[in-house]
Motif scaffolding. Structure first.
Motif, PDB file in Angstrom:
ATOM      1  N   LEU A 172      -2.398   5.307  -4.245  1.00  0.00           N
ATOM      2  CA  LEU A 172      -2.341   6.573  -4.973  1.00  0.00           C
ATOM      3  C   LEU A 172      -3.328   7.610  -4.444  1.00  0.00           C
ATOM      4  N   CYS A 173      -4.565   7.176  -4.210  1.00  0.00           N
ATOM      5  CA  CYS A 173      -5.635   8.142  -3.941  1.00  0.00           C
ATOM      6  C   CYS A 173      -6.502   7.693  -2.773  1.00  0.00           C
ATOM      7  N   ASN A 174      -6.812   8.612  -1.878  1.00  0.00           N
ATOM      8  CA  ASN A 174      -7.623   8.266  -0.708  1.00  0.00           C
ATOM      9  C   ASN A 174      -9.110   8.166  -1.023  1.00  0.00           C
ATOM     10  N   ALA A 175      -9.476   8.305  -2.303  1.00  0.00           N
ATOM     11  CA  ALA A 175     -10.871   8.088  -2.690  1.00  0.00           C
ATOM     12  C   ALA A 175     -11.190   6.597  -2.779  1.00  0.00           C
ATOM     13  N   PHE A 176     -10.144   5.766  -2.856  1.00  0.00           N
ATOM     14  CA  PHE A 176     -10.327   4.312  -2.963  1.00  0.00           C
ATOM     15  C   PHE A 176     -10.162   3.655  -1.591  1.00  0.00           C
ATOM     16  N   LYS A 177     -10.957   2.642  -1.374  1.00  0.00           N
ATOM     17  CA  LYS A 177     -10.859   1.853  -0.145  1.00  0.00           C
ATOM     18  C   LYS A 177     -11.086   0.390  -0.488  1.00  0.00           C
ATOM     19  N   ILE A 178     -10.087  -0.440  -0.172  1.00  0.00           N
ATOM     20  CA  ILE A 178     -10.193  -1.876  -0.415  1.00  0.00           C
ATOM     21  C   ILE A 178     -10.433  -2.581   0.914  1.00  0.00           C
ATOM     22  N   GLU A 179     -11.403  -3.475   0.933  1.00  0.00           N
ATOM     23  CA  GLU A 179     -11.688  -4.262   2.136  1.00  0.00           C
ATOM     24  C   GLU A 179     -10.842  -5.535   2.085  1.00  0.00           C
ATOM     25  N   TRP A 180      -9.668  -5.453   2.694  1.00  0.00           N
ATOM     26  CA  TRP A 180      -8.727  -6.567   2.654  1.00  0.00           C
ATOM     27  C   TRP A 180      -9.166  -7.698   3.583  1.00  0.00           C
ATOM     28  N   ILE A 181      -8.820  -8.918   3.208  1.00  0.00           N
ATOM     29  CA  ILE A 181      -9.034 -10.094   4.060  1.00  0.00           C
ATOM     30  C   ILE A 181      -7.718 -10.400   4.762  1.00  0.00           C
ATOM     31  N   ASP A 182      -7.756 -10.449   6.074  1.00  0.00           N
ATOM     32  CA  ASP A 182      -6.521 -10.614   6.843  1.00  0.00           C
ATOM     33  C   ASP A 182      -5.853 -11.957   6.569  1.00  0.00           C
ATOM     34  N   LYS A 183      -6.639 -13.038   6.551  1.00  0.00           N
ATOM     35  CA  LYS A 183      -6.093 -14.373   6.292  1.00  0.00           C
ATOM     36  C   LYS A 183      -6.882 -15.026   5.162  1.00  0.00           C
ATOM     37  N   PRO A 184      -6.371 -14.957   3.944  1.00  0.00           N
ATOM     38  CA  PRO A 184      -7.055 -15.611   2.822  1.00  0.00           C
ATOM     39  C   PRO A 184      -7.220 -17.109   3.076  1.00  0.00           C
ATOM     40  N   THR A 185      -8.366 -17.639   2.703  1.00  0.00           N
ATOM     41  CA  THR A 185      -8.674 -19.038   2.975  1.00  0.00           C
ATOM     42  C   THR A 185      -8.930 -19.802   1.677  1.00  0.00           C
ATOM     43  N   PRO A 186      -8.691 -21.110   1.706  1.00  0.00           N
ATOM     44  CA  PRO A 186      -8.943 -21.921   0.516  1.00  0.00           C
ATOM     45  C   PRO A 186     -10.440 -22.125   0.311  1.00  0.00           C
ATOM     46  N   PRO A 187     -10.855 -22.517  -0.878  1.00  0.00           N
ATOM     47  CA  PRO A 187      -9.983 -22.858  -2.008  1.00  0.00           C
ATOM     48  C   PRO A 187      -9.580 -21.677  -2.879  1.00  0.00           C
ATOM     49  N   GLU A 188     -10.281 -20.526  -2.783  1.00  0.00           N
ATOM     50  CA  GLU A 188      -9.979 -19.409  -3.689  1.00  0.00           C
ATOM     51  C   GLU A 188      -8.809 -18.552  -3.220  1.00  0.00           C
ATOM     52  N   PHE A 189      -8.589 -18.482  -1.907  1.00  0.00           N
ATOM     53  CA  PHE A 189      -7.565 -17.607  -1.323  1.00  0.00           C
ATOM     54  C   PHE A 189      -7.780 -16.155  -1.755  1.00  0.00           C
ATOM     55  N   LYS A 190      -9.021 -15.697  -1.639  1.00  0.00           N
ATOM     56  CA  LYS A 190      -9.328 -14.301  -1.953  1.00  0.00           C
ATOM     57  C   LYS A 190      -8.613 -13.382  -0.975  1.00  0.00           C
ATOM     58  N   ILE A 191      -8.054 -12.295  -1.506  1.00  0.00           N
ATOM     59  CA  ILE A 191      -7.329 -11.365  -0.636  1.00  0.00           C
ATOM     60  C   ILE A 191      -8.172 -10.152  -0.256  1.00  0.00           C
ATOM     61  N   ALA A 192      -9.340  -9.989  -0.903  1.00  0.00           N
ATOM     62  CA  ALA A 192     -10.187  -8.829  -0.590  1.00  0.00           C
ATOM     63  C   ALA A 192     -11.648  -9.167  -0.847  1.00  0.00           C
ATOM     64  N   ASN A 193     -12.516  -8.495  -0.101  1.00  0.00           N
ATOM     65  CA  ASN A 193     -13.961  -8.683  -0.283  1.00  0.00           C
ATOM     66  C   ASN A 193     -14.562  -7.697  -1.276  1.00  0.00           C
ATOM     67  N   GLY A 194     -13.861  -6.604  -1.534  1.00  0.00           N
ATOM     68  CA  GLY A 194     -14.394  -5.618  -2.464  1.00  0.00           C
ATOM     69  C   GLY A 194     -13.584  -4.343  -2.457  1.00  0.00           C
ATOM     70  N   ILE A 195     -13.920  -3.458  -3.401  1.00  0.00           N
ATOM     71  CA  ILE A 195     -13.263  -2.161  -3.516  1.00  0.00           C
ATOM     72  C   ILE A 195     -14.341  -1.086  -3.644  1.00  0.00           C
ATOM     73  N   PHE A 196     -14.134   0.034  -2.966  1.00  0.00           N
ATOM     74  CA  PHE A 196     -15.153   1.075  -2.914  1.00  0.00           C
ATOM     75  C   PHE A 196     -14.537   2.432  -3.271  1.00  0.00           C
ATOM     76  N   ILE A 197     -15.374   3.308  -3.810  1.00  0.00           N
ATOM     77  CA  ILE A 197     -14.929   4.648  -4.198  1.00  0.00           C
ATOM     78  C   ILE A 197     -15.783   5.692  -3.491  1.00  0.00           C
ATOM     79  N   ASP A 198     -15.124   6.629  -2.861  1.00  0.00           N
ATOM     80  CA  ASP A 198     -15.808   7.780  -2.273  1.00  0.00           C
ATOM     81  C   ASP A 198     -15.748   8.915  -3.300  1.00  0.00           C
ATOM     82  N   GLU A 199     -16.839   9.083  -4.052  1.00  0.00           N
ATOM     83  CA  GLU A 199     -16.820  10.062  -5.143  1.00  0.00           C
ATOM     84  C   GLU A 199     -16.748  11.499  -4.638  1.00  0.00           C
ATOM     85  N   ASP A 200     -17.028  11.712  -3.368  1.00  0.00           N
ATOM     86  CA  ASP A 200     -16.872  13.058  -2.816  1.00  0.00           C
ATOM     87  C   ASP A 200     -15.398  13.465  -2.769  1.00  0.00           C
TER      88      ASP A 200
END
Length: 435
Positions: A172-200
């Motif tokens: 929706l908005c270019n103020a958001f940036k998600i740090e995606w994980i290319d290959k999720p790994t076990p046991p959690e299979f996390k798909i991202a390391n975090g989400i960031f907002i550019d308030e500017d």
């Protein structure tokens, strides 16, 4: 009666080998894709003529060698669909000019569109990249219209504990940036390391809060220029690549709406039977060869230094073939087969080899004369072809006629289905055509 034995020709294009045989009335081929093959060896287990053998899987998994995972002996191969019917990775494909389908082992996946709220979780989770989500969300610039100067003040926060990384805010908005994980790994299979907002870049329009499915975003707008804000509408569709999906069930578990249902091609178990022999610091064969990236190093080594997310295993056995120390064992308990197709019962019996319960049939031919006359249990027209005759020449002629009749694919299907009446009428038609 002479039997035609065509030669099998092999053609190599890039990483695909095509094995083709040509009969007088039929051309058929098998295509083997090295890019798709994982070295599970299921095809070699069921091959009726033992034409398929495993390649140097351990060296391939150790990345010491680039070679075909299986070897098909074209001098033995009869170009049949059996091997391809157990290949859940679609590395083997059987093709023929005739339009018929044979039974095969497969799983299933379905998506309930009434439950699905489009997001990127299943796409990012899938280790095979078999799911593609097409999401339609208008960009914020198209929804927020200013009369003049663009400015706003406020605050925005994200509750990380609630965020599921659906990806909608980033689209929706270019103020958001998600740090995606290319290959999720076990046991959690996390798909991202975090989400960031550019308030500017944020103008606190609150649209992100409205589309967030878990209420993880909170926005407060203190002041802004005069503007109009349209409501966002989210549309989307999940597309499945049937050639890549192997029905592991990871997407089903991770879907927040529980909109996905999967069924594995096999039921079974994977066990670490010799943990003392495993050395993951020096050998990564199982890590490298697993098509689902299910192996991981134990954080607190106890009995074993490696672990496997067995709930998503499809029990293909590639890791067992690749392990040089026989640390792993896969037991298959059952399989999912389309039995309603011609030869379903025969294929099902053959697939028992994959679960260690195959017993070849022993056909005993009676020496004594049958108590019931043959003509009473076999349609008359076919019975004539097998009645005991005195002259050997007449016996041979009638056997040849019978062989010609049962060489028809239609007749074989009718025999398997037990449709004797239709078989009898077919025999009459065959006899009239000959006369």
């Amino acid at each position: 009666m002479s039997i035609e034995k065509p030669q099998v020709n092999v053609e190599i294009v890039n990483s695909t080998l095509t094995y083709t045989s040509k009969y007088t009335m039929l051309t058929k081929n098998i295509k083997f894709s090295m890019d798709r093959c994982v070295g599970c060896g299921l095809c070699s287990i069921v091959c009726p003529v033992e034409a398929i053998t495993l390649g140097p899987i351990r060296d391939i998994a150790a990345k010491k060698l680039e070679a075909p995972q299986i070897i098909i002996d074209e001098t033995k191969c009869i170009v049949c669909p059996v091997g391809a019917s157990v290949c859940i990775f679609n590395a083997l494909k059987f093709n023929t000019e005739e339009t018929f389908k044979t039974p095969r082992i497969s799983g299933s996946i379905s998506i309930d569109s009434s439950k699905c709220k489009p997001c990127l979780i299943c796409e990012k989770t899938c280790p095979r990249r078999a799911l593609k989500v097409e999401i339609e969300i208008p960009r914020k610039e198209d929804l927020v219209k200013y009369d003049g100067e663009i400015w706003a003040s406020g605050e925005i926060r994200i509750d990380i504990d609630k965020c599921i990384y659906c990806g909608l805010c980033e689209i929706l908005c270019n103020a958001f940036k998600i740090e995606w994980i290319d290959k999720p790994t076990p046991p959690e299979f996390k798909i991202a390391n975090g989400i960031f907002i550019d308030e500017d870049k944020c103008d606190y329009c609150e649209l992100c809060r409205e589309i967030c499915p878990t209420e993880a975003i909170s926005v407060k707008c203190f002041k802004s220029a005069l503007r109009t804000i349209a409501k966002p509408k989210v549309k989307g569709e999940v597309k499945i690549d049937v050639n890549s999906c192997i029905w592991c069930g990871l997407c089903m578990d991770k879907c927040p709406q529980k909109a996905i249902e999967t069924k594995k091609p096999f039921t079974g178990e994977i066990r670490i039977v010799k943990p003392e022999k495993c050395d993951p610091s020096g050998c990564k064969n199982c890590f490298n060869i697993c098509p689902l990236n299910l192996f991981y190093t134990a954080r607190i080594p106890s009995e074993s230094r490696i672990k496997v997310a067995d709930e998503y295993c499809v029990y293909c056995g590639a890791c067992v073939n690749a392990c040089p120390y026989e640390v792993l064992k896969v037991n298959r308990f059952g399989f999912n087969i389309e039995e309603n197709k011609p030869w379903g019962k025969s294929y099902s019996e053959m697939y028992m080899k994959l679960i260690g319960k195959y017993k070849p049939k022993i056909i005993e031919y009676p020496i004594r004369k049958l108590a019931v006359p043959i003509r009473k249990i076999i349609p008359q027209e076919i019975g004539k072809a097998v009645q005991p005759l005195v002259e050997f020449r007449e016996i041979k002629e009638r056997i040849d006629k019978l062989e010609e009749l049962i060489s028809s694919r239609t007749v074989r299907i009718l025999i398997e289905r037990g449709e004797i009446k239709r078989l009898s009428s077919l025999g009459k038609l065959h006899q009239s055509n000959k006369s």
